[in-house]
Design a protein around this motif. Structure first.
Motif, PDB file in Angstrom:
ATOM      1  N   MET A  34     103.546  -6.320  37.462  1.00  0.00           N
ATOM      2  CA  MET A  34     102.701  -7.360  38.069  1.00  0.00           C
ATOM      3  C   MET A  34     101.525  -7.706  37.159  1.00  0.00           C
ATOM      4  O   MET A  34     100.424  -8.001  37.608  1.00  0.00           O
ATOM      5  CB  MET A  34     102.194  -6.906  39.445  1.00  0.00           C
ATOM      6  N   PHE A  35     101.757  -7.638  35.849  1.00  0.00           N
ATOM      7  CA  PHE A  35     100.670  -7.832  34.903  1.00  0.00           C
ATOM      8  C   PHE A  35     101.217  -8.346  33.580  1.00  0.00           C
ATOM      9  O   PHE A  35     102.268  -7.907  33.113  1.00  0.00           O
ATOM     10  CB  PHE A  35      99.962  -6.487  34.677  1.00  0.00           C
ATOM     11  N   ALA A  36     100.528  -9.340  33.007  1.00  0.00           N
ATOM     12  CA  ALA A  36     100.875  -9.781  31.659  1.00  0.00           C
ATOM     13  C   ALA A  36      99.600  -9.734  30.838  1.00  0.00           C
ATOM     14  O   ALA A  36      98.591 -10.275  31.262  1.00  0.00           O
ATOM     15  CB  ALA A  36     101.439 -11.198  31.671  1.00  0.00           C
ATOM     16  N   GLY A  37      99.651  -9.076  29.706  1.00  0.00           N
ATOM     17  CA  GLY A  37      98.422  -8.989  28.933  1.00  0.00           C
ATOM     18  C   GLY A  37      98.658  -8.575  27.506  1.00  0.00           C
ATOM     19  O   GLY A  37      99.804  -8.499  27.051  1.00  0.00           O
ATOM     20  N   MET A  38      97.561  -8.288  26.815  1.00  0.00           N
ATOM     21  CA  MET A  38      97.653  -7.963  25.398  1.00  0.00           C
ATOM     22  C   MET A  38      98.518  -6.735  25.091  1.00  0.00           C
ATOM     23  O   MET A  38      99.107  -6.667  24.021  1.00  0.00           O
ATOM     24  CB  MET A  38      96.252  -7.777  24.823  1.00  0.00           C
ATOM     25  N   PRO A  39      98.616  -5.764  26.013  1.00  0.00           N
ATOM     26  CA  PRO A  39      99.510  -4.627  25.706  1.00  0.00           C
ATOM     27  C   PRO A  39     100.947  -5.061  25.436  1.00  0.00           C
ATOM     28  O   PRO A  39     101.716  -4.311  24.829  1.00  0.00           O
ATOM     29  CB  PRO A  39      99.427  -3.758  26.966  1.00  0.00           C
ATOM     30  N   GLY A  94     106.102  -9.695  24.027  1.00  0.00           N
ATOM     31  CA  GLY A  94     104.831 -10.296  24.416  1.00  0.00           C
ATOM     32  C   GLY A  94     104.979 -11.750  24.812  1.00  0.00           C
ATOM     33  O   GLY A  94     104.426 -12.192  25.825  1.00  0.00           O
ATOM     34  N   ILE A  95     105.740 -12.505  24.031  1.00  0.00           N
ATOM     35  CA  ILE A  95     105.907 -13.929  24.337  1.00  0.00           C
ATOM     36  C   ILE A  95     106.614 -14.079  25.684  1.00  0.00           C
ATOM     37  O   ILE A  95     106.192 -14.866  26.537  1.00  0.00           O
ATOM     38  CB  ILE A  95     106.715 -14.626  23.219  1.00  0.00           C
ATOM     39  N   GLY A  96     107.675 -13.313  25.897  1.00  0.00           N
ATOM     40  CA  GLY A  96     108.382 -13.384  27.176  1.00  0.00           C
ATOM     41  C   GLY A  96     107.469 -13.000  28.321  1.00  0.00           C
ATOM     42  O   GLY A  96     107.456 -13.651  29.375  1.00  0.00           O
ATOM     43  N   SER A  97     106.679 -11.973  28.084  1.00  0.00           N
ATOM     44  CA  SER A  97     105.787 -11.483  29.118  1.00  0.00           C
ATOM     45  C   SER A  97     104.730 -12.532  29.487  1.00  0.00           C
ATOM     46  O   SER A  97     104.519 -12.848  30.655  1.00  0.00           O
ATOM     47  CB  SER A  97     105.137 -10.192  28.613  1.00  0.00           C
ATOM     48  N   TYR A  98     104.096 -13.105  28.460  1.00  0.00           N
ATOM     49  CA  TYR A  98     103.068 -14.114  28.742  1.00  0.00           C
ATOM     50  C   TYR A  98     103.670 -15.372  29.357  1.00  0.00           C
ATOM     51  O   TYR A  98     103.065 -16.002  30.221  1.00  0.00           O
ATOM     52  CB  TYR A  98     102.303 -14.478  27.463  1.00  0.00           C
ATOM     53  N   LEU A 155      94.520 -13.558  18.865  1.00  0.00           N
ATOM     54  CA  LEU A 155      94.336 -14.944  19.290  1.00  0.00           C
ATOM     55  C   LEU A 155      93.946 -14.976  20.760  1.00  0.00           C
ATOM     56  O   LEU A 155      93.007 -15.670  21.163  1.00  0.00           O
ATOM     57  CB  LEU A 155      95.640 -15.719  19.067  1.00  0.00           C
ATOM     58  N   VAL A 156      94.660 -14.195  21.555  1.00  0.00           N
ATOM     59  CA  VAL A 156      94.357 -14.144  22.982  1.00  0.00           C
ATOM     60  C   VAL A 156      92.954 -13.601  23.199  1.00  0.00           C
ATOM     61  O   VAL A 156      92.180 -14.124  23.988  1.00  0.00           O
ATOM     62  CB  VAL A 156      95.399 -13.265  23.706  1.00  0.00           C
ATOM     63  N   ILE A 171      92.140 -17.233  26.121  1.00  0.00           N
ATOM     64  CA  ILE A 171      93.131 -17.946  26.927  1.00  0.00           C
ATOM     65  C   ILE A 171      94.006 -16.924  27.636  1.00  0.00           C
ATOM     66  O   ILE A 171      94.002 -15.743  27.294  1.00  0.00           O
ATOM     67  CB  ILE A 171      94.032 -18.875  26.064  1.00  0.00           C
ATOM     68  N   LEU A 172      94.732 -17.390  28.622  1.00  0.00           N
ATOM     69  CA  LEU A 172      95.682 -16.544  29.355  1.00  0.00           C
ATOM     70  C   LEU A 172      95.030 -15.253  29.837  1.00  0.00           C
ATOM     71  O   LEU A 172      95.601 -14.168  29.749  1.00  0.00           O
ATOM     72  CB  LEU A 172      96.890 -16.193  28.466  1.00  0.00           C
ATOM     73  N   GLY A 173      93.810 -15.386  30.337  1.00  0.00           N
ATOM     74  CA  GLY A 173      93.155 -14.213  30.904  1.00  0.00           C
ATOM     75  C   GLY A 173      92.473 -13.325  29.881  1.00  0.00           C
ATOM     76  O   GLY A 173      91.905 -12.304  30.238  1.00  0.00           O
ATOM     77  N   GLY A 174      92.526 -13.687  28.613  1.00  0.00           N
ATOM     78  CA  GLY A 174      91.839 -12.925  27.577  1.00  0.00           C
ATOM     79  C   GLY A 174      92.201 -11.457  27.603  1.00  0.00           C
ATOM     80  O   GLY A 174      93.363 -11.105  27.783  1.00  0.00           O
ATOM     81  N   THR A 175      91.188 -10.602  27.448  1.00  0.00           N
ATOM     82  CA  THR A 175      91.463  -9.171  27.395  1.00  0.00           C
ATOM     83  C   THR A 175      91.879  -8.608  28.756  1.00  0.00           C
ATOM     84  O   THR A 175      92.499  -7.557  28.829  1.00  0.00           O
ATOM     85  CB  THR A 175      90.227  -8.395  26.917  1.00  0.00           C
ATOM     86  N   GLU A 176      91.511  -9.330  29.813  1.00  0.00           N
ATOM     87  CA  GLU A 176      91.863  -8.855  31.154  1.00  0.00           C
ATOM     88  C   GLU A 176      93.352  -9.030  31.427  1.00  0.00           C
ATOM     89  O   GLU A 176      93.953  -8.260  32.155  1.00  0.00           O
ATOM     90  CB  GLU A 176      91.093  -9.656  32.214  1.00  0.00           C
TER      91      GLU A 176
END
Lengths: 257, 333, 290
Positions: free
Chosen positions: B245-250, B88-92, B149-150, B155-160
């Protein structure tokens, strides 16, 4: 340990007012002693008299409640173990726990990897395995015999103790603390290890030996410190110490039980 | 009459490992072939596959990286239940560098790899002093809490999440990139473990007391191992981000935590080849079982229990033994 | 507003304490970290639901049966899985984690998802204290948390079994010489821990629906409380529950409900920096390492 020696040169190790309690039980209390360079000090006392705690305190494995430990005039109280080793104090453990899966000589790679060895050799230590084999020979592993290549888990107790000693020596320490090195060994095995310790002494190493084997200890020790219930009850030459009534009480009393 | 199974090292193995005497091409091949299998297998066959199977290979490689990173931590006695933290950290990181600063993947991926390694190491630094169980607990808790937290702070686009990130130029580039990184990590980590440094690391998990008394700062070495593992995990995250092409909570999802553990345990802990094999068994299997939905995770869970309890050595050491040793039944009288 | 916050903060603390109690008890006695804890919680919720709705048991019987079943499950986990890998904490963690995962996802696979999965409250209705309304169920949660804590305290300090459990926790080898079977005690600690999870489930779950995600939530909450309070320390669990419980409620009422989960994260972060082994941990310096 003549009085003149002590004043002539600053002691290598000075322990003052050292105290350690474990939840109400006092393991070491108000302990003071000095150890000049090049001497061998025996620490004796009945079981539970705080000997191993003393080793743990000096080597940073536990923190004292009060008191001060100075090594070469530098305050090392409460330092973590790796920094204490960096200053030049190394130890053996009473309960030997080698890396069982590794061959005996590979057990020495870890201490040889220590920053202290790196510093002392300026990074030119050559092949660690070769150094390890030399060290094993020094503590009595027969050269070219299969025993150095055997897994540590398959070694008999005598060799494990030697391995433990070699681990401490690999760090090129100025002060070696041997915690009951002779325990669990036969007379013959002890007799074969004593010359190794004498040799270390001749090389100018300072040694503290925690020991129950008094006969062997008194033969090589320069001075003896007697502990009981964490307190120092006597200090001096071996022969004198054993004459002290407090020591006889502590020893005979505890053994008589 | 009783029989007992006897295992003897093959002569070739002994000559190669202990006395370094090789006499023929056959013996050279004996040593080289096992190492060559993953190299040839990954680099040569992948381009021949269809697009769909390339996708599978990519996601397998991502999980394999996470599993190898898990194995590295395990060498130092650190049990991670939160590989998704690294992912997750790398992805974000890669996602934000790309989304907010407009950096191309050629920059975001290396930056996220190193940066992710550093951030995760700093996060886990306080736990390294404690017993292994605390490390497991904290690594399990952290990623789930970070995703909260997200969600909460938006932050960082939230749930989107961050969408529309730069993709790789083509699929083949992506396949080769991740496979090369996978191979470098695999052989690199194996080399590290075989070195004197690796001996110190495994020594920490065997008997930390002894390593401490050898004048080695075990916290510092554990931190280095966490950095190595976290960097590899962060690379996987950064790569996955540009892939999707996506970074998110998953990115913090439990999948990325449980799958690597299962793969490593099934394949054989502490060998690095094992986690690779495990990932190449479990991920395609789960692809085949896609229709079963939640049952896949049930299988991972059960695999984990069965292997931990019943076959703790895993598949790879079994293969290794067959390759290096002769077995025969002898009479016991 | 303040009175309401204080009351609901207490209830929230009680919930956290209930959730962490079983996990902590098992660890404190046998040193096993039961990562299937959340799964046992959910399992108990669903089994109570099945006893009630599918099999039509009376309420009390259903609840007791669910608690008993959880205890048996604890025994089964201990003797079936943990005993084979005893003494290897990392393997124990992996095995229980995998098992928990399998149990929870199995419920998802069999479609135990939706709003119809709810447990009834003990008594309907609510009470007003000043201008604050509080339903009976929340009061019961508070009472049960306090009662269980007291009962556990008496049990471990004043009964033979409790003392045996404590002896094991102190030193397994010497307990052995006194004729205490550590395997039996370990299994018992696991059974009690799981039964506590079941009690927590039947008391707390009526407040919402039974959902698989809840299992993960429960495990996370229990771990968070244990990390903050210090593993194996009962006082630590209580203090940490109150600390986190009240700060969560205050955050929810005065800031934003969304931020609630962050409280535990921040609490964990602070504790890890200041006192990594937890507020009330009685692990000795050296033993903390690995």
């Amino acid at each position: 340990m003549g009085g003149r020696d002590m004043t002539a040169q600053a002691p290598l190790l000075r322990v003052s007012n050292l105290t350690k309690t474990f939840g109400g039980v006092t393991a070491v209390s108000n302990l003071d002693f000095e150890l000049p360079e090049g001497k061998l000090l025996g620490v004796i006392g009945p079981n539970g008299s705080g000997k191993t705690t003393l080793v743990n305190l000096i080597t940073g494995f536990t923190r004292p409640v009060a008191g001060r430990i100075e090594f070469r005039g530098r305050d090392v109280t409460g330092w973590p173990p790796h920094r204490v080793v960096g200053e030049g104090i190394s130890r053996t453990f009473q309960m030997v726990r080698p890396f069982y899966q590794l061959p005996a000589y590979k057990n020495l790679i870890v201490p040889l990897y220590s920053p202290r060895v790196k510093k002392l050799t300026g990074g030119r230590y050559g092949d660690r395995s070769a150094v390890a084999l030399d060290l094993l020979e020094e503590v009595g592993f027969e050269r070219d015999a299969y025993v150095s290549y055997k897994k540590a888990g398959a070694l008999p107790q005598g060799y494990l103790k030697r391995l433990e000693l070699a681990k401490a020596m690999a760090l090129r320490p100025d002060l070696i603390i041997l915690d009951e090195l002779f325990s669990g060994l036969s007379l013959a095995e002890v007799a074969s290890i004593v010359p190794i310790i004498e040799k270390l002494k001749h090389q100018g190493k300072t040694i503290i030996m925690i020991e129950h084997r008094l006969k062997e200890l008194f033969r090589i020790a320069d001075g003896v410190l007697v502990l009981n219930y964490g307190r120092k009850i006597a200090e001096g030459l071996a022969a004198e110490v054993m004459k002290s009534p407090a020591v006889r009480d502590a020893y005979l009393g505890s053994e008589g039980d | 009459m009783k029989k007992r199974k006897e295992r003897i090292d093959r002569g070739i193995k002994v000559r190669a490992q202990d006395i370094f005497a090789l006499t023929s091409y056959r013996e050279m091949l004996y040593l080289l072939v096992p190492g060559a299998i993953p190299v040839v297998g990954l680099l040569c066959f992948a381009p021949m596959l269809s697009n769909y199977w390339r996708e599978v290979i990519i996601s397998t490689a991502i999980y394999a990286l996470l599993a190898i990173s898990w194995d590295m931590l395990m060498c130092a006695g650190l049990l991670s239940l939160g590989q998704s933290l690294f992912f997750g950290i790398g992805s974000y990181l890669a996602g934000s560098l790309n989304h907010y600063l407009g950096l191309p993947p050629i920059l975001t991926i290396p930056l996220a790899t190193i940066g992710g390694g550093l951030i995760c190491t700093l996060l886990l630094l306080p736990v390294l002093r404690l017993r292994g169980i605390y490390f497991a607990m904290v690594t399990l808790v952290l990623p789930l809490m970070l995703s909260r937290l997200v969600e909460a702070t938006r932050i960082l686009g939230g749930t989107e999440g961050l969408t529309g990130l730069t993709p790789f130029p083509n699929q083949l580039t992506a396949v080769f990139l991740i496979q090369i990184v996978l191979l470098v990590t695999l052989f690199g980590f194996r080399r590290i473990k075989g070195s004197d440094y690796g001996l110190v690391i495994t020594g920490i998990s065997d008997n930390d007391r002894s390593v401490m008394s050898a004048g080695i700062n075990i916290q510092w070495y554990k931190a280095q191992v966490v950095f190595l593992g976290a960097s590899v995990g962060s690379f996987a995250g950064a790569f996955g981000t540009h892939m999707d092409m996506f970074a998110g909570m998953p990115g913090f999802a439990l999948d990325y935590s449980i799958m690597p553990v299962a793969a490593a345990v099934v394949g054989g802990v502490g060998t690095f080849f094992g986690p690779l094999i495990g990932a190449f068994i479990l991920v395609p299997l789960s692809e085949a079982l896609r229709a079963l939905g939640a049952l896949r995770i049930v299988f991972y869970g059960l695999f984990l229990v069965i292997f931990v309890v019943g076959i703790p050595e895993g598949i790879f050491p079994y293969i290794q033994r067959k390759y290096q040793q002769v077995e025969r039944w002898v009479d016991v009288t | 507003m303040l009175l309401g916050t204080l009351i609901y903060g207490f209830v929230n603390s009680a919930i956290l304490a209930l959730l962490a109690m079983g996990f902590n008890l098992t660890f404190g006695i046998s040193g096993v970290a039961n990562f299937a804890y959340g799964a046992v919680y959910i399992f108990s919720g669903f089994s109570a639901w099945i006893f009630l709705n599918t099999l039509g048991f009376p309420y009390v019987v259903a609840v007791l049966a669910a608690i008993l079943l959880a205890g048996l499950m604890g025994l089964a986990i201990y003797f079936g899985v943990i005993l084979r890998i005893k003494g290897m904490p990392l393997s124990e963690v992996m095995a229980t984690f995998g098992l928990g995962l399998a149990i929870m996802e199995l419920f998802r696979y069999f479609d135990f998802v939706g709003f119809r999965y709810t447990l009834p409250v003990f008594f309907d209705g609510s009470l007003s204290i000043g201008d604050v309304y509080i339903d009976y169920q929340r009061i019961i949660i508070g009472l049960i948390a306090v009662g269980l804590t007291a009962a556990l305290y008496l049990f471990t300090n004043h009964t033979r079994t409790g003392l045996a459990l404590r002896a094991i926790a102190q030193d397994e080898r010497s307990a052995l010489t006194f004729g205490i079977d550590p395997d039996l005690v370990g299994g018992l600690s696991m059974a009690i821990g799981c039964a506590l999870a079941a009690i927590a489930a039947v008391v707390i779950l009526p407040l919402g629906t039974i959902a698989v995600e809840g299992g993960y939530e429960v495990l996370i909450n229990a771990l968070a409380v244990c990390i903050v309070g210090g593993l194996g320390s009962t006082v630590g669990i209580l203090v940490a529950s109150v600390l986190i419980g009240y700060s969560q409620t205050f955050t929810a009422n005065y800031l934003e409900p969304h931020w609630m989960m962050l409280v535990s994260l921040i609490a964990i972060a602070i504790v890890l920096v200041v006192k990594p082994s937890g507020l009330f941990s009685h692990q000795k310096e050296l033993e903390e390492r690995i």
